[in-house]
Design a protein around this motif. Sequence first.
Motif, PDB file in Angstrom:
ATOM      1  N   ALA A 173      11.503   8.043 -11.802  1.00  0.00           N
ATOM      2  CA  ALA A 173      11.649   7.068 -10.718  1.00  0.00           C
ATOM      3  C   ALA A 173      10.707   7.383  -9.564  1.00  0.00           C
ATOM      4  N   CYS A 174      10.598   8.663  -9.193  1.00  0.00           N
ATOM      5  CA  CYS A 174       9.692   9.054  -8.105  1.00  0.00           C
ATOM      6  C   CYS A 174       8.238   8.753  -8.478  1.00  0.00           C
ATOM      7  N   ALA A 175       7.855   9.141  -9.683  1.00  0.00           N
ATOM      8  CA  ALA A 175       6.463   8.967 -10.099  1.00  0.00           C
ATOM      9  C   ALA A 175       6.083   7.495 -10.171  1.00  0.00           C
ATOM     10  N   ILE A 176       6.965   6.669 -10.748  1.00  0.00           N
ATOM     11  CA  ILE A 176       6.655   5.249 -10.884  1.00  0.00           C
ATOM     12  C   ILE A 176       6.616   4.572  -9.517  1.00  0.00           C
ATOM     13  N   ALA A 177       7.569   4.882  -8.654  1.00  0.00           N
ATOM     14  CA  ALA A 177       7.602   4.242  -7.333  1.00  0.00           C
ATOM     15  C   ALA A 177       6.343   4.551  -6.536  1.00  0.00           C
ATOM     16  N   VAL A 178       5.921   5.812  -6.521  1.00  0.00           N
ATOM     17  CA  VAL A 178       4.727   6.183  -5.766  1.00  0.00           C
ATOM     18  C   VAL A 178       3.484   5.523  -6.353  1.00  0.00           C
TER      19      VAL A 178
ATOM     20  N   MET B  48       1.308   3.053  -4.197  1.00  0.00           N
ATOM     21  CA  MET B  48       0.227   3.733  -3.495  1.00  0.00           C
ATOM     22  C   MET B  48      -1.059   3.910  -4.297  1.00  0.00           C
ATOM     23  N   ARG B  49      -1.048   3.682  -5.631  1.00  0.00           N
ATOM     24  CA  ARG B  49      -2.286   3.873  -6.381  1.00  0.00           C
ATOM     25  C   ARG B  49      -3.390   3.022  -5.793  1.00  0.00           C
ATOM     26  N   ARG B  50      -3.145   1.724  -5.691  1.00  0.00           N
ATOM     27  CA  ARG B  50      -4.045   0.798  -4.991  1.00  0.00           C
ATOM     28  C   ARG B  50      -3.163  -0.231  -4.312  1.00  0.00           C
ATOM     29  N   THR B  51      -3.095  -0.167  -3.003  1.00  0.00           N
ATOM     30  CA  THR B  51      -2.150  -1.031  -2.279  1.00  0.00           C
ATOM     31  C   THR B  51      -2.629  -2.469  -2.173  1.00  0.00           C
ATOM     32  N   GLY B  52      -3.936  -2.718  -2.385  1.00  0.00           N
ATOM     33  CA  GLY B  52      -4.481  -4.049  -2.131  1.00  0.00           C
ATOM     34  C   GLY B  52      -4.589  -4.946  -3.345  1.00  0.00           C
TER      35      GLY B  52
ATOM     36  N   ALA C  21      15.187  11.395  -2.628  1.00  0.00           N
ATOM     37  CA  ALA C  21      13.978  12.024  -3.160  1.00  0.00           C
ATOM     38  C   ALA C  21      12.867  10.996  -3.372  1.00  0.00           C
ATOM     39  N   VAL C  22      13.243   9.805  -3.824  1.00  0.00           N
ATOM     40  CA  VAL C  22      12.253   8.741  -4.009  1.00  0.00           C
ATOM     41  C   VAL C  22      11.673   8.324  -2.666  1.00  0.00           C
ATOM     42  N   ILE C  23      12.543   8.161  -1.685  1.00  0.00           N
ATOM     43  CA  ILE C  23      12.093   7.779  -0.341  1.00  0.00           C
ATOM     44  C   ILE C  23      11.158   8.841   0.234  1.00  0.00           C
TER      45      ILE C  23
ATOM     46  N   ASP D  98       5.849  10.797   1.896  1.00  0.00           N
ATOM     47  CA  ASP D  98       4.859  11.865   1.798  1.00  0.00           C
ATOM     48  C   ASP D  98       3.520  11.341   1.287  1.00  0.00           C
ATOM     49  N   ALA D  99       3.577  10.278   0.477  1.00  0.00           N
ATOM     50  CA  ALA D  99       2.352   9.688  -0.063  1.00  0.00           C
ATOM     51  C   ALA D  99       1.669   8.745   0.925  1.00  0.00           C
ATOM     52  N   GLY D 100       2.311   8.510   2.073  1.00  0.00           N
ATOM     53  CA  GLY D 100       1.702   7.664   3.093  1.00  0.00           C
ATOM     54  C   GLY D 100       2.244   6.261   3.176  1.00  0.00           C
ATOM     55  N   ALA D 101       3.313   5.959   2.461  1.00  0.00           N
ATOM     56  CA  ALA D 101       3.904   4.625   2.533  1.00  0.00           C
ATOM     57  C   ALA D 101       4.612   4.422   3.871  1.00  0.00           C
ATOM     58  N   GLU D 102       4.602   3.167   4.331  1.00  0.00           N
ATOM     59  CA  GLU D 102       5.290   2.791   5.572  1.00  0.00           C
ATOM     60  C   GLU D 102       6.485   1.936   5.169  1.00  0.00           C
ATOM     61  N   LEU D 103       7.688   2.486   5.303  1.00  0.00           N
ATOM     62  CA  LEU D 103       8.876   1.850   4.754  1.00  0.00           C
ATOM     63  C   LEU D 103       9.631   1.025   5.787  1.00  0.00           C
ATOM     64  N   ARG D 104      10.110  -0.125   5.312  1.00  0.00           N
ATOM     65  CA  ARG D 104      10.945  -1.014   6.118  1.00  0.00           C
ATOM     66  C   ARG D 104      12.165  -1.335   5.269  1.00  0.00           C
TER      67      ARG D 104
END
Length: 423
Positions: free
Chosen positions: A250-255, A259-263, A282-284, A289-295
């Motif tokens: 779940a962590c690996a897939i979510a990141v 984040m691989r390519r956000t655009g 842990a997923v959050i 940590d990968a740089g995501a901005e969560l809402r």
Amino acid sequence: MATQTAPIDPQVCVNELARAGRVAQRALARASDAEKADALRLSARALRDAESAILAANARDLEAGKQAGLSDAMLDRLRLDAERLEGIAKAVDAVAGLPDPVGQIIDQSQPANGLKLSRVRVPIGLLGIIYESRPNVTADAAALCVRSGNAALLRGGSEAVHSNRAIHAAFASGLVAGGLPAEAVQLIPTQDRAAVGAMLGAAGLIDMIIPRGGRSLVERVQRDARVPVLAHLDGLCHTYIHAAANPAMACAIAVNAKMRRTGICGAMETLLIDRDFAEADAVIEALLDAGAELRGDEAAQALDTRIATASAEDWDTEYLTPALSVAMVDDLAEALAHIARHSSNHTDAIVTDDAAAAERFLAEVDSAIVMHNASSQFADGGEFGLGAEIGIATGRLHARGPVALEGLTTYKWQVRGKGQTRP
């Protein structure tokens, strides 16, 4: 005294090019598999031979883009170098090596009357491609159209005008060297926006419009076209982490999905987490940590103080940035309801080790691509083994998901008899 060039009338220009394209398409329809493949390989070689001219043209576009205040992301999409140009040429070579869909027999039957019936793949005709930013689309779209026996009428964005013209000139020279008409792939010579309107209204001349660009472009095409359209509007892609998900997976897939390519259109824009999933924090943390901005909603915010409050609009926003919406859901049924309400029917995924939950998700989510235990970033024709794609289609007619060669064909019935007459 210098001779002034008369201004181009967009309507007249589009009509003339479309008529020439239709004539060229008939020649393409007669071309053999080998002839089309050889012409594309010659076009790939011509792109390589024109490297200095293409990169010089691209430099002009980049300088103009900087002066116009284009964002760094837009400039990166526009930028070509020797490596990227080689990638464009390799993509054309790859399309040349794909199986020719034209003439493939979809199915055959022979009813009691003795007629032999066949459904056979044929080209759609003249395709109008309207696109923005990325000059590689000029070669990608041209190659896919030629390989599938379709003529192409291209209208690129003004920010890449010089790059598009240089790429098109090289590509067309390869077609001619291979014995195919240059008019099989034409680039509209004016950046007047009225040319787009002329294409959208060219019913009877253009057989299908394919827009590739931002929301405003696709909305306009879908609103104004009098020609069939193959497109997707947004990539509002969801990933649902089910209660029975493997935590590390779940962590690996979510990141990766975010984040691989956000655009890109296959990037995850909303993460749904089951309240009974024990490793939600842990997923959050991995995403942050990968740089995501969560809402997030209140339940998601309770997991980490760094999660901002999601507005009502966030659930319907394609960010194309590191921003991500996060919601906690009670169960699979609530996740399905959320996706049905907010998905753009592009790509949605479930992460779970529960086979029954996965099969229900795959059956009930009404999107062009549905995934189990995989990142939504795999929503790509190349990853699906289709070669280059011309886009992702989210409609329900003709083609869905990555559209490659087969998606650029239709079919006709061939009927062979022995003198039968209908009683």
